[in-house]
Design a protein around this motif. Structure first.
Motif, mmCIF file in Angstrom:
data_model
loop_
_atom_site.group_PDB
_atom_site.id
_atom_site.type_symbol
_atom_site.label_atom_id
_atom_site.label_comp_id
_atom_site.label_asym_id
_atom_site.label_seq_id
_atom_site.Cartn_x
_atom_site.Cartn_y
_atom_site.Cartn_z
ATOM 1 N N MET A 124 46.197 -25.996 21.841
ATOM 2 C CA MET A 124 46.972 -25.806 23.064
ATOM 3 C C MET A 124 47.980 -24.670 22.899
ATOM 4 O O MET A 124 48.080 -23.775 23.751
ATOM 5 N N ILE A 125 48.731 -24.675 21.800
ATOM 6 C CA ILE A 125 49.757 -23.647 21.590
ATOM 7 C C ILE A 125 49.129 -22.260 21.527
ATOM 8 O O ILE A 125 49.590 -21.305 22.177
ATOM 9 N N ALA A 126 48.040 -22.127 20.758
ATOM 10 C CA ALA A 126 47.398 -20.822 20.595
ATOM 11 C C ALA A 126 46.844 -20.307 21.924
ATOM 12 O O ALA A 126 47.006 -19.125 22.276
ATOM 13 N N MET A 127 46.203 -21.184 22.690
ATOM 14 C CA MET A 127 45.571 -20.748 23.935
ATOM 15 C C MET A 127 46.600 -20.394 25.000
ATOM 16 O O MET A 127 46.407 -19.435 25.765
ATOM 17 N N VAL A 128 47.674 -21.155 25.083
ATOM 18 C CA VAL A 128 48.703 -20.858 26.083
ATOM 19 C C VAL A 128 49.318 -19.487 25.808
ATOM 20 O O VAL A 128 49.520 -18.683 26.722
ATOM 21 N N VAL A 129 49.603 -19.206 24.547
ATOM 22 C CA VAL A 129 50.169 -17.899 24.186
ATOM 23 C C VAL A 129 49.188 -16.774 24.535
ATOM 24 O O VAL A 129 49.568 -15.757 25.135
ATOM 25 N N LEU A 130 47.916 -16.951 24.195
ATOM 26 C CA LEU A 130 46.919 -15.922 24.480
ATOM 27 C C LEU A 130 46.718 -15.726 25.985
ATOM 28 O O LEU A 130 46.641 -14.586 26.468
ATOM 29 N N CYS A 131 46.632 -16.821 26.722
ATOM 30 C CA CYS A 131 46.354 -16.731 28.161
ATOM 31 C C CYS A 131 47.477 -16.041 28.922
ATOM 32 O O CYS A 131 47.230 -15.110 29.710
ATOM 33 N N ILE A 190 47.099 -22.445 32.453
ATOM 34 C CA ILE A 190 47.497 -23.737 33.018
ATOM 35 C C ILE A 190 46.522 -24.834 32.582
ATOM 36 O O ILE A 190 46.926 -25.958 32.247
ATOM 37 N N ILE A 191 45.218 -24.485 32.582
ATOM 38 C CA ILE A 191 44.212 -25.451 32.125
ATOM 39 C C ILE A 191 44.475 -25.833 30.667
ATOM 40 O O ILE A 191 44.464 -27.009 30.306
ATOM 41 N N SER A 192 44.735 -24.824 29.824
ATOM 42 C CA SER A 192 44.975 -25.093 28.407
ATOM 43 C C SER A 192 46.209 -25.948 28.203
ATOM 44 O O SER A 192 46.206 -26.919 27.433
ATOM 45 N N ALA A 193 47.295 -25.588 28.901
ATOM 46 C CA ALA A 193 48.539 -26.339 28.760
ATOM 47 C C ALA A 193 48.381 -27.764 29.288
ATOM 48 O O ALA A 193 48.843 -28.728 28.660
ATOM 49 N N GLY A 194 47.720 -27.882 30.436
ATOM 50 C CA GLY A 194 47.533 -29.210 31.016
ATOM 51 C C GLY A 194 46.634 -30.092 30.175
ATOM 52 O O GLY A 194 46.934 -31.276 29.949
ATOM 53 N N ALA A 195 45.526 -29.506 29.707
ATOM 54 C CA ALA A 195 44.588 -30.277 28.892
ATOM 55 C C ALA A 195 45.216 -30.703 27.578
ATOM 56 O O ALA A 195 45.197 -31.885 27.201
ATOM 57 N N GLY A 196 45.815 -29.742 26.870
ATOM 58 C CA GLY A 196 46.415 -30.065 25.576
ATOM 59 C C GLY A 196 47.603 -30.996 25.699
ATOM 60 O O GLY A 196 47.705 -32.008 24.989
#
Length: 316
Positions: free
Chosen positions: A128-135, A168-174
């Motif tokens: 979650m942390i990695a994807m939110v930063v990248l997105c 948002i998907i990454s943050a919400g899912a994680g």
């Protein structure tokens, strides 16, 4: 924030980085979904994978729409951009719909006594942390480059919005999955096995509005609908300005938008004899005025005795 660089070069640069970033996120999402048994992360990974392939197509379109009109496309290639945006939105809507039906199916299976894979929460928080930063970093990158093109590129602003949705998907899912782990041992422990399905439905309900709006706006452009009211009013004022002092009556002004390009057509009724050179001079003046106001624009002048349609009357 216009740039001295060629807008096409800016687009290509932005899309190139976005392409490989989305590939990394797609592989990471699918791998994390496999390790955690989470449908929510699978949706996130597939979304990023679609963004990767979309970036490849967008890069090709970015080059194509710069081609001048020819015998095959006498009105130019601008429609490619609007068509891309429309189908880009349709693909996103399809992914969201597929995810919702999958989540509902999993919930129904669980409610009817069937077995569902137990979630593994270990890799979720790191993902979650990695994807939110990248997105959100990618969204900022595309938005910055969109401004460098003079805020003209429909491709880049669409990619920026898609990256925000992905974040948002990454943050919400994680975040949702990590939060659901806290329900173990409580009165709501029974929802933990399908917590990711519940999160998928909630996320999809939250983000579905954006691709729908993008699709409808692109469809409006492709169908030949008028540009926004403020743009039409500005175009009319520019035509009236160009006609000031000329022996012509402005019967109507049609203004449409296709991708990043505006089309302004002025219908004129001469009050006296005019030459072809006079019309060309009027069109050149109008094109200069519209270029300053709208950026990328094509203008045309049609000499006629009758307006092509009735202009709605406004109450004063």
């Amino acid at each position: 924030m216009p740039s001295n660089l060629d807008p096409v070069a800016i687009e290509q640069q932005s899309l190139q980085l976005g392409k490989w970033t989305n590939l990394v996120m797609g592989v990471a999402g699918i791998s994390a979904a496999y390790a955690s048994h989470s449908d929510a992360l699978l949706v996130d990974g597939v979304y990023s994978g679609v963004n990767f392939f979309s970036a490849i197509i967008a890069a090709r379109i970015s080059q194509s729409i710069q081609s001048p009109p020819d015998a095959c496309y006498p009105f130019g290639y601008e429609a490619y951009e609007a068509i891309y945006v429309k189908y880009r939105a349709l693909v996103l809507i399809g992914i969201i719909s597929f995810a919702v039906f999958g989540a509902i199916s999993k919930i129904v299976t669980y409610a009817s006594g069937g077995e569902v894979p137990e979630l593994n929460f270990g890799p979720i928080i790191y993902y979650m942390i990695a994807m939110v930063v990248l997105c959100f970093g990618l969204a900022g990158w595309h938005y910055w480059n969109w401004q460098r093109t003079g805020s003209q590129s429909a491709l880049l602003i669409t990619e920026a919005k898609a990256a925000v949705v992905d974040g948002i998907i990454s943050a919400g899912a994680g975040g949702g999955l990590v939060g659901s782990a806290l329900l173990k041992g409580t009165a709501l422990d029974f929802v933990v096995p399908v917590s990711d399905s519940i999160i998928v439905i909630a996320m999809c309900a939250f983000i579905i509005g954006q691709p729908l709006r993008i699709f409808l706006d692109a469809l409006h452009e492709i169908a030949g609908g008028t540009a926004p009211d403020d743009v039409c009013e500005k175009a009319r004022s520019l035509v009236d300005e160009a006609a000031n002092g000329q022996s012509v009556e402005v019967l109507a002004v049609s203004t449409t938008k296709l991708g990043r390009t505006y089309f302004v057509i002025a219908y004129l009724k001469p009050k006296s004899a005019v030459s072809a050179e006079d019309i060309d001079t009027f069109r050149d003046k109008l094109a200069t005025n519209c270029l300053e106001a709208f950026g990328i624009v094509k203008t045309e002048v049609i000499v006629t005795a009758h307006a092509p349609y009735e202009t709605p009357k406004t109450d004063v």
